[in-house]
Design a protein around this motif. Structure first.
Motif, PDB file in Angstrom:
ATOM      1  N   LEU A   1       0.852  -1.187   0.000  1.00  0.00           N
ATOM      2  CA  LEU A   1       0.000   0.000   0.000  1.00  0.00           C
ATOM      3  C   LEU A   1       0.885   1.232   0.000  1.00  0.00           C
ATOM      4  O   LEU A   1       1.778   1.360   0.838  1.00  0.00           O
ATOM      5  CB  LEU A   1      -0.910   0.009   1.228  1.00  0.00           C
ATOM      6  N   GLY A   2       0.649   2.131  -0.957  1.00  0.00           N
ATOM      7  CA  GLY A   2       1.447   3.346  -1.029  1.00  0.00           C
ATOM      8  C   GLY A   2       0.583   4.569  -1.206  1.00  0.00           C
ATOM      9  O   GLY A   2      -0.600   4.483  -1.536  1.00  0.00           O
ATOM     10  N   VAL A   3       1.194   5.725  -0.975  1.00  0.00           N
ATOM     11  CA  VAL A   3       0.552   7.014  -1.204  1.00  0.00           C
ATOM     12  C   VAL A   3       1.242   7.652  -2.398  1.00  0.00           C
ATOM     13  O   VAL A   3       2.470   7.799  -2.400  1.00  0.00           O
ATOM     14  CB  VAL A   3       0.655   7.925   0.039  1.00  0.00           C
ATOM     15  N   TYR A   4       0.457   8.034  -3.401  1.00  0.00           N
ATOM     16  CA  TYR A   4       1.038   8.470  -4.667  1.00  0.00           C
ATOM     17  C   TYR A   4       0.495   9.836  -5.073  1.00  0.00           C
ATOM     18  O   TYR A   4      -0.645  10.191  -4.774  1.00  0.00           O
ATOM     19  CB  TYR A   4       0.742   7.437  -5.763  1.00  0.00           C
ATOM     20  N   GLY A   5       1.333  10.563  -5.794  1.00  0.00           N
ATOM     21  CA  GLY A   5       0.960  11.863  -6.313  1.00  0.00           C
ATOM     22  C   GLY A   5       0.812  11.845  -7.819  1.00  0.00           C
ATOM     23  O   GLY A   5       0.854  10.797  -8.467  1.00  0.00           O
ATOM     24  N   ILE A   6       0.676  13.027  -8.390  1.00  0.00           N
ATOM     25  CA  ILE A   6       0.310  13.163  -9.794  1.00  0.00           C
ATOM     26  C   ILE A   6       1.375  12.623 -10.737  1.00  0.00           C
ATOM     27  O   ILE A   6       1.086  12.250 -11.879  1.00  0.00           O
ATOM     28  CB  ILE A   6       0.009  14.652 -10.114  1.00  0.00           C
ATOM     29  N   MET A   7       2.630  12.527 -10.312  1.00  0.00           N
ATOM     30  CA  MET A   7       3.713  12.065 -11.189  1.00  0.00           C
ATOM     31  C   MET A   7       3.841  10.547 -11.229  1.00  0.00           C
ATOM     32  O   MET A   7       4.608  10.024 -12.033  1.00  0.00           O
ATOM     33  CB  MET A   7       5.052  12.634 -10.706  1.00  0.00           C
ATOM     34  N   ASP A   8       3.111   9.825 -10.394  1.00  0.00           N
ATOM     35  CA  ASP A   8       3.433   8.432 -10.092  1.00  0.00           C
ATOM     36  C   ASP A   8       2.593   7.413 -10.858  1.00  0.00           C
ATOM     37  O   ASP A   8       1.375   7.571 -10.982  1.00  0.00           O
ATOM     38  CB  ASP A   8       3.253   8.168  -8.598  1.00  0.00           C
ATOM     39  N   VAL A   9       3.255   6.359 -11.327  1.00  0.00           N
ATOM     40  CA  VAL A   9       2.612   5.171 -11.875  1.00  0.00           C
ATOM     41  C   VAL A   9       3.120   3.980 -11.065  1.00  0.00           C
ATOM     42  O   VAL A   9       4.259   3.532 -11.263  1.00  0.00           O
ATOM     43  CB  VAL A   9       2.937   4.977 -13.366  1.00  0.00           C
TER      44      VAL A   9
END
Length: 928
Positions: A632-640
């Motif tokens: 489980l991760g927290v991702y922002g707009i740049m992330d795939v």
């Protein structure tokens, strides 16, 4: 494309006449004919006239069989008989035609099953397709968001089933799958003809050996074509009234913005079109918009770009076509004074359209023309054309097959490429797929990972989807634009297109869809551009997977259950897929929050990926290890989000100094990078050896010379032990135009600095992008024979970092999240000072890396978390900006450093065997 038909066997006496030995793969018994295509793929035919068919169909090429029937037919009680291969038994009631209960195919041996037990795979005539894992269907047209790949039900919510060509998969959780060719048109004398056979089915009895089923299909149906390499790069098209100046100006924009571009497709405006010509499709350029046509085309060629063009093949050859007189003469029409209607199933007309009207547009030598066709035929799939007498004919497949074989028919060595809708089983030989006019919504986006990867079950590996932002109510949902582009960038094909939703009345009200990638605010454009460059860098890995698929049938994007079909946890993971041999990708397909928010770039998404238990994996963005768990991760707009096998070697293409952004995908490799994914064993003191390997296939990218062995493979193999990497890089094979010198780079994400022990000419630097060392050996002269064809490197982790090694686990994720937090603070002008020192140090960890700094990584991250939480409480700007505060809090909501490091140490003790997951296998991705 089809192989020469195998000699038809009408009766045993036919062999006696010529003294030939019976074919051991063919069993004849009155009206029955059984063919062991392989040991596990059998063809069952029944024809009371005993006139069996060996002409190819769209699906099967009728090549030599690999299977054989063992011994003689066995007579069974009750009029039954059976025959066996090494793997299956076919039992049938001799005196009755095929019907429920009269034919049975069963595996001889018990096979591994999902339950953990072993059991036989069986299929009986009339069995439903229960357990079939689905294939694909023709199109997402008419704004469908999803399809139902259960072919027994309504497939598209917006189109009739007769239009959809829905295909069941060749693999099934029940262990068997069937492809019916009963009544399928055959390929005879260079075009289609009605089938003569009455019953004709192919039974795949592979149990859960899905890879084996695909390999047998490739043998029987022909291999997936390898598309030209440029087709796997970045492709732009839109419905827009381009002229020669505006088209080249937009290309200049791509170049000036350093945005990758490899191919350009002209939509409807390139040809005569519209009410003035009463035309929808044409083969003649619009001279009003392109008065200096060859000059424009040559300008594209000078930049290395390939050109495609949209064709709607339904209007025939009008009197205004440039090639009208030639076509008339070819058809023998006298006098030549009226338009020639579309008559696709007339061989003479079909060849005139292809070999005269279409071929006149093609690139020829140094003269640039059109390189490939986007076949946008959508005038009906139910055989409405009056002149055909071929039952079951499929105009989509007819066009796809004809245009895909143009070059071969003319003896040209050019690799074929089309863009077209799916035409049914056998379409894998005619890439690339165009999925039609899908609705661009979050629901539509969320369907694409499942839809694209499930097509692997029929060996169809190259779906491309219109990549564009939403329109009208979704116009300012920039997050949707980014996530759609990222999903396409990590799919088989990346193609931008606005399907006409980017122009029209919406332009005045500013609610048009956005297809030009920089037509979004800066933060979103940065994410789109990053995704495009990530794809460009991955080209060697993608292209090598395409090469492999041509022999195995295993496509680049595949459902997760191909990793281990006996693992039940892998059958309900539609939001992630295998990407080539060593990666798992799960693009984010849900929004971070309210689409009307003023700054969607401040949106954090919680997203999870399941790591199969068969291998040990590393989270590419977070640097954490997993196996048999959900990360489980927290991702922002740049992330795939994506995973890689621990220690895998991923072939990439680095960008060298002075290289531009245009036409890179099609170029041979002047530089290759082998990226070694982190492995838990790299961070421990245990004296255990680890090894890995990867390769990059290279060739001219456009001809079929690869089929004759004209290509090379650059391989990288390494072993690791006691902090030292022994690396062997070699090249085998060659092709005309192969670069004489190759720059070789090795990269080691999330590792401390290394010392290069050999060769002497290698350089090493520490990269902030990967938080690890880059080792470069320039201008390697790989020769045709050793020793010039090999490169040996020895690298050692700097001993000064030995005690800090465990602290590097998870460094990638900490640096990533710290960067998001710092950027959010900077944008809000939150004051600098001692209150942000630890956070800034984490962001710049790679730039500051030293042994003393590495020893402080744990304390720095703990301090960064404390600083961030303190600012959330104390800073007036953040207290008044709920969305920004929530974003920062989400990025800081990770386990405390001490817990993270304790977990890392446990992983090291277990050498990559992590503990149980908090998330049950098979559960859906967790998103907010």
């Amino acid at each position: 494309m089809a192989a020469q038909p195998r000699l038809a066997v009408a009766a045993a006496a036919a062999f006696a006449c010529v003294g030939a030995a019976p074919d051991p793969s063919v069993h004849l018994d009155g009206p029955w004919r059984m063919t062991a295509v392989t040991h596990r793929l059998v063809r069952i035919e029944y024809d009371v006239g005993r006139v069996f068919v060996d002409d190819p169909t769209d699906a099967f090429v009728r090549g030599p069989s690999l299977g054989a029937w063992r011994g003689s037919q066995a007579a069974l009680p009750g009029g039954w008989a059976s025959v066996q291969t090494d793997s299956v038994t076919v039992s049938y009631l001799r005196s009755a035609p095929p019907a429920r209960g009269t034919v049975k195919v069963e595996s001889i041996h018990a096979l591994p099953w999902m339950s953990g037990a072993r059991q036989k795979a069986t299929w009986s005539w009339g069995d439903p397709a229960d357990g079939n894992l689905g294939g694909t269907a023709r199109t997402l047209d008419l704004s469908a968001e999803t399809l139902n790949l259960n072919c027994s039900e309504k497939v598209s919510p917006t189109m009739d089933n007769s239009q959809m060509h829905c295909a069941w998969g060749l693999v099934s959780a029940a262990g068997s799958a069937v492809v019916s060719q009963t009544g399928a048109p055959v390929w005879r004398d260079g075009l289609y003809a009605p089938s003569r056979n009455s019953v004709d089915v192919f039974v795949f009895l592979h149990g859960l050996d899905f890879a084996g089923a695909l390999k047998d299909f490739v043998h029987a149906a022909g291999p997936p074509a390898v598309p030209p390499r440029y087709a796997l790069g970045t492709i732009f098209t839109r419905w827009f009234d381009f002229d020669s100046d505006s088209a080249l100006a937009l290309v200049d924009d791509f170049e000036a913005r350093s945005f990758p571009l490899d191919a350009w497709i002209f939509d409807m405006n390139w040809h005569q079109f519209g009410p003035a010509h009463d035309l929808w499709g044409s083969f003649t350029w619009n001279e009003d918009s392109f008065p200096n046509l060859q000059g424009m085309l040559d300008a594209f060629m000078a930049k290395g770009l390939r050109i495609g063009a949209n064709t709607h093949d339904h209007d025939g050859i009008r009197t205004t076509e440039e090639t009208f007189q030639q076509v008339c003469a070819f058809l023998g029409h006298q006098p030549c004074n009226s338009s020639i209607p579309f008559d696709l199933y007339n061989k003479t007309f079909a060849l005139a359209q292809e070999d005269i009207a279409w071929m006149a547009l093609q690139t020829k030598g140094e003269k640039q023309g059109i390189d490939f066709a986007w076949i946008d035929y959508q005038q009906g799939e139910t055989d409405k054309l009056e002149r055909t007498r071929i039952p079951g004919i499929n105009p989509t497949m007819v066009l796809n097959r004809l245009r895909s074989t143009d070059h071969a028919r003319h003896g040209e060595d050019t690799r074929s490429l089309i863009f077209s809708r799916w035409g049914g089983v056998g379409s894998h030989k005619y890439p690339v797929g165009f999925s039609g006019d899908q609705k661009h919504s979050w629901k539509g986006l969320a369907f694409l990972p499942y839809f694209t990867s499930t097509a692997a079950n029929v060996a169809f590996g190259y779906w491309s989807h219109d990549t564009v932002g939403g329109d009208h109510g979704d116009t300012k949902d920039y997050e949707l634009s980014v996530r759609w582009f990222q999903t396409s960038a990590w799919s088989p094909v990346l193609r931008m297109h606005d399907k006409g939703q980017g122009t029209g009345k919406c332009a005045t009200t500013e609610v048009c869809a956005r297809v030009v990638p920089w037509d979004v605010p800066a933060a979103f454009y940065a994410a789109i551009r990053s995704a495009s460059w990530q794809r460009d860098e991955m080209m060697p890995y993608i292209y090598t997977a395409a090469f492999s698929a041509s022999s195995t049938g295993l496509t680049l994007a595949r459902p997760m259950y191909y990793e281990d079909p006996t693992d039940p946890a892998l059958y309900d993971l539609g939001q992630q897929y295998l990407f080539g041999p060593d990666m798992i990708v799960s693009p984010i397909t849900s929004p971070s929050g309210d689409a009307t928010a003023s700054d969607q770039a401040l949106g954090a998404v919680r997203w999870s990926i399941y790591a199969p238990s068969k291998s040990a994996w590393v989270d590419v963005l977070n640097g954490e290890f997993a196996s048999g768990t959900r990360t489980l991760g927290v991702y922002g707009i740049m992330d795939v989000p994506r995973l890689a096998r621990q220690g895998a070697v991923i072939a990439m293409r680095p960008r060298l100094a002075g290289e531009g952004s245009l036409a890179r995908a099609g170029a041979p490799l002047r530089a290759v990078e082998f990226r070694v994914a982190p492995a838990a064993v790299f961070y421990g003191s245990v004296d255990r050896q680890w090894s890995g390997s990867g390769e990059a296939v290279d060739d001219d990218g456009v001809t079929t010379a690869y089929l004759r062995g004209s290509y090379s493979t650059i391989s990288c193999n390494y072993t690791f032990q006691n902090g030292t990497f022994q690396v062997h890089v070699a090249r085998s094979g060659s092709f005309p135009g192969q670069p004489s010198l190759t720059t070789v780079r090795l990269s080691f994400p999330q590792m401390p600095p290394m010392l290069v022990l050999k060769p002497a000419g290698a350089s090493v630097e520490y990269s902030r992008e990967i938080a690890g060392p880059l080792v470069t050996v320039p201008d390697v002269a790989f020769g045709p024979m050793p020793p010039g064809s090999e490169l040996f490197l020895e690298l050692r982790v700097d001993a000064a970092y030995s005690k800090a090694l465990p602290l590097f686990v998870g460094l990638l994720g900490r640096v990533r999240r710290a960067r998001y937090v710092k950027d959010a603070l900077d944008a809000a002008n939150v004051p600098y000072g001692a209150g942000r020192a630890n956070l800034t140090a984490c962001v710049l960890a790679a730039a500051s890396m030293s042994a003393p700094f590495a020893a402080r990584l744990e304390d720095l991250w703990r301090g960064a978390l404390a600083e961030g939480h303190a600012l959330l409480k104390s800073d007036a700007t953040l207290r008044g900006d709920a969305r920004r505060s929530r974003f920062i809090a989400d990025m800081l909501s990770t386990p405390e450093t001490r817990e993270t490091q304790q977990k890392a140490r446990r992983l090291l003790r277990n050498l990559g065997r992590p503990g149980p997951s908090r998330f049950p296998p098979g559960s859906p991705p967790i998103t907010t």
